[in-house]
Design a protein around this motif. Sequence first.
Motif, short mmCIF file in Angstrom:
data_model
loop_
_atom_site.label_atom_id
_atom_site.label_comp_id
_atom_site.label_asym_id
_atom_site.label_seq_id
_atom_site.Cartn_x
_atom_site.Cartn_y
_atom_site.Cartn_z
N ILE A 117 0.82 -1.46 -0.21
CA ILE A 117 -0.13 0.04 -0.09
C ILE A 117 0.85 1.14 -0.03
O ILE A 117 0.52 2.25 -0.71
N HIS A 118 2.11 1.29 0.49
CA HIS A 118 3.01 2.25 0.79
C HIS A 118 3.46 2.58 -0.82
O HIS A 118 3.68 3.68 -1.13
N ILE A 156 7.20 14.08 0.63
CA ILE A 156 7.73 14.57 2.16
C ILE A 156 6.58 14.42 3.10
O ILE A 156 6.76 13.81 4.03
N LEU A 157 5.39 14.85 2.64
CA LEU A 157 4.33 15.02 3.57
C LEU A 157 3.34 13.67 3.80
O LEU A 157 2.94 13.65 4.94
N LEU A 158 3.24 12.93 2.95
CA LEU A 158 2.35 11.93 3.10
C LEU A 158 3.16 10.85 3.85
O LEU A 158 2.31 10.40 4.94
N PRO A 159 4.40 10.32 4.04
CA PRO A 159 4.92 9.40 4.98
C PRO A 159 4.81 10.29 6.38
O PRO A 159 4.64 9.46 7.35
N ALA A 167 1.13 10.19 7.49
CA ALA A 167 0.53 8.89 7.92
C ALA A 167 1.33 8.02 8.80
O ALA A 167 1.00 7.04 9.21
N GLY A 168 2.46 8.50 9.10
CA GLY A 168 3.33 7.94 10.30
C GLY A 168 4.04 6.74 9.46
O GLY A 168 4.41 5.83 9.92
#
Length: 265
Positions: free
Chosen positions: A4-5, A28-31, A34-35
């Motif tokens: 999914i990642h 940069i923002l998605l990880p 989402a942690g």
Amino acid sequence: MESIHILALAILQGLTEFLPISSSAHLILLPTLAGWPDQGIAFDVALHLGTLIAVIAYFRITLVKMIRDWLQSIISRQLVGESRLAWAVLFGTIPVGLAGLALKEMAEEALRSPLIIAWSTIVFGLLLGYADIRGKQHRDEHTLTWRDVLFIGLAQAIALIPGTSRSGITMTAGLMIGLTRESAARFSFLLAIPVIILAGGLETFNLFGRIDPVDWKALILGVLVSALCAYICIHYLLKFLQYIGMLPFVIYRLVLGSFLFLWFL
């Protein structure tokens, strides 16, 4: 990496690399939001390889003409056919290449703050909207002068700041000098080819000597998905850009930047 990642990041890269909303900021923002664990340099290189494959495949006929005429112009020492556009792409890449070598560490570390991304997302989004409204939009990429190319090239160097958007700032510069939306987008996409090659080549070189294990399945899947999404994005953006304009992207950037301020302040 979990499947999914891989899929989420590949789709995100494929869609945002050529939309004027900044792919680097989203990767940069998605990880972060989402942690998820950091995907690593190798995977980022793979995603950019996918978008490179997409833009080369989409403009393959134009690129063949550009390369053929560029070689002929070197032999004949005069501009031939599409050689002017080829020289424009090469010349327009010089500023970002020099800036990337000089400011690479700062761009990768000090400028990756979510608040910097928020500021650049909003500021350059507003600038994109201004250029779209005030630009005369009566020229195409074949009418670019060397001064125009330098202006767009210098603007592209600003994209080292995450959140600026390489495609967004080059389209903004193109609109400011009177290019139509489609022409500004086409030249922006062609400019992406040497930039992605240079950046990807540099990152690949930095990977040599590292002993980290390589997840080839993740890399190959990332390349394929990002390439497919990027190809679709290029096709439909060029098809509908004249009708939808830049306003949807400006609104998205303002909403995203405001959200980041509320989340991280």
